[in-house]
Design a protein around this motif. Sequence first.
Motif, PDB file in Angstrom:
ATOM      1  N   ALA A  39       0.762  -1.048   0.058  1.00  0.00           N
ATOM      2  CA  ALA A  39       0.044   0.072  -0.042  1.00  0.00           C
ATOM      3  C   ALA A  39       0.791   1.278   0.014  1.00  0.00           C
ATOM      4  O   ALA A  39       0.338   2.296  -0.479  1.00  0.00           O
ATOM      5  CB  ALA A  39      -0.873  -0.044   1.363  1.00  0.00           C
ATOM      6  N   THR A  47      -2.440   1.911  -4.592  1.00  0.00           N
ATOM      7  CA  THR A  47      -3.656   2.709  -4.330  1.00  0.00           C
ATOM      8  C   THR A  47      -4.784   1.975  -4.104  1.00  0.00           C
ATOM      9  O   THR A  47      -5.618   2.204  -3.153  1.00  0.00           O
ATOM     10  CB  THR A  47      -4.031   3.682  -5.508  1.00  0.00           C
ATOM     11  N   VAL A  48      -4.877   0.805  -4.731  1.00  0.00           N
ATOM     12  CA  VAL A  48      -6.174   0.025  -4.802  1.00  0.00           C
ATOM     13  C   VAL A  48      -6.163  -0.588  -3.312  1.00  0.00           C
ATOM     14  O   VAL A  48      -7.041  -0.530  -2.318  1.00  0.00           O
ATOM     15  CB  VAL A  48      -6.224  -1.074  -5.729  1.00  0.00           C
ATOM     16  N   LYS A  50      -4.512   0.089  -0.812  1.00  0.00           N
ATOM     17  CA  LYS A  50      -4.544   1.036   0.544  1.00  0.00           C
ATOM     18  C   LYS A  50      -6.108   1.465   0.682  1.00  0.00           C
ATOM     19  O   LYS A  50      -6.547   1.540   1.821  1.00  0.00           O
ATOM     20  CB  LYS A  50      -3.976   2.455   0.080  1.00  0.00           C
ATOM     21  N   ARG A  51      -7.047   1.541  -0.332  1.00  0.00           N
ATOM     22  CA  ARG A  51      -8.318   1.951  -0.162  1.00  0.00           C
ATOM     23  C   ARG A  51      -9.000   0.679   0.490  1.00  0.00           C
ATOM     24  O   ARG A  51      -9.721   0.991   1.572  1.00  0.00           O
ATOM     25  CB  ARG A  51      -9.109   2.011  -1.253  1.00  0.00           C
ATOM     26  N   TYR A  52      -8.649  -0.390   0.564  1.00  0.00           N
ATOM     27  CA  TYR A  52      -9.214  -1.551   1.138  1.00  0.00           C
ATOM     28  C   TYR A  52      -9.098  -1.557   2.561  1.00  0.00           C
ATOM     29  O   TYR A  52      -9.793  -1.653   3.415  1.00  0.00           O
ATOM     30  CB  TYR A  52      -8.895  -3.120   0.645  1.00  0.00           C
ATOM     31  N   ASN A  54      -7.766   0.668   4.618  1.00  0.00           N
ATOM     32  CA  ASN A  54      -8.097   2.177   5.208  1.00  0.00           C
ATOM     33  C   ASN A  54      -9.491   2.030   5.642  1.00  0.00           C
ATOM     34  O   ASN A  54     -10.004   2.527   6.470  1.00  0.00           O
ATOM     35  CB  ASN A  54      -7.679   3.156   4.537  1.00  0.00           C
ATOM     36  N   LYS A  55     -10.307   1.048   4.832  1.00  0.00           N
ATOM     37  CA  LYS A  55     -11.765   0.954   5.100  1.00  0.00           C
ATOM     38  C   LYS A  55     -12.012  -0.274   5.869  1.00  0.00           C
ATOM     39  O   LYS A  55     -13.225  -0.457   6.287  1.00  0.00           O
ATOM     40  CB  LYS A  55     -12.579   0.779   3.604  1.00  0.00           C
ATOM     41  N   GLU A 160      -4.361   3.953  10.380  1.00  0.00           N
ATOM     42  CA  GLU A 160      -5.591   4.428   9.965  1.00  0.00           C
ATOM     43  C   GLU A 160      -6.850   3.535  10.243  1.00  0.00           C
ATOM     44  O   GLU A 160      -7.806   3.813  10.807  1.00  0.00           O
ATOM     45  CB  GLU A 160      -5.583   4.826   8.479  1.00  0.00           C
ATOM     46  N   ASP A 161      -6.142   2.175  10.075  1.00  0.00           N
ATOM     47  CA  ASP A 161      -7.539   1.088  10.097  1.00  0.00           C
ATOM     48  C   ASP A 161      -7.475   0.540  11.873  1.00  0.00           C
ATOM     49  O   ASP A 161      -8.309  -0.105  12.033  1.00  0.00           O
ATOM     50  CB  ASP A 161      -7.142  -0.091   9.447  1.00  0.00           C
TER      51      ASP A 161
END
Length: 215
Positions: A39, A47-48, A50-52, A54-55, A160-161
């Motif tokens: 990430a 980028t892809v 990282k999105r998963y 962080n959510k 973040e997570d």
Amino acid sequence: MNIILMGLPGAGKGTQGKKLSQKFKMHHFSSGKIIRRMAHQDNSLGTVVKRYINKGELVPNEIITRIMKNRIIKSKTENKIFDGFPRNKKQIHDLDRILSIIKEKINLVIYLKVEKEELITRLTGRRICRLDNSVYHIKYDPPQKKGKCDKCGANLYQREDDKKEVAQKKIMVNRKKLEKVKEYYQNKGILEIVDGNKESEKVEQEIENIIKSNE
Ligand code: AP5
């Protein structure tokens, strides 16, 4: 011996995996660590992914399996410890398939069982060193100097997570899937459940005893 260390986010897989890999000279495969490194890369896959993360959602199976396969097949160590992989039924079969290529299999699965409240306390209190990735906890394993790594002095940060809302979501996302993984290995007769609520050294001792009795 190939071992899976499983449990919900914050159960202590990373903490125990690190200790066991040193003690028993095992290759520690942490899917979370690998995927977080990815990430940080400045490309579209980074980028892809990282999105998963962080959510608080799972990264698609194809991505995680491809990464794990490359690393497992290249590994020269006979003894492996898997932390964070597999997390669902598809990944169980992927792992079996990958191991069969190198004529190996999973011998033991250790499930770290921890209460939800405790998981949230552990996740929200976890702090990581920006430089060497050492893991601390503000209450259970605080650094000597607030906010600084004991080993290298660099700043600590919160993932973040690991913020409360995402931490809660991660637990929810993983719970049902992990139950299925647990059931699968229970039916195979290779699952051992460890009370992960206890302090780290006690959990470590219990896992060690299980490994020794399975050697
Ligand atoms: P991942 O890195 O696996 O994060 P996680 O799910 O949040 O859980 P962790 O593995 O970080 O927790 P842990 O059990 O290792 O706890 P730790 O030992 O650090 O995954 C991150 C993301 O990557 C996922 O959300 C997903 O997006 C993706 N991903 C990863 N694998 C995937 C897969 N297979 N498929 C799809 N996507 C995947 O301990 C936590 C804290 O508690 C620490 O501060 C520690 O010091 C403390 N502590 C540990 N043990 C104790 C104890 N016994 N007593 C008191 N404190 C303790």
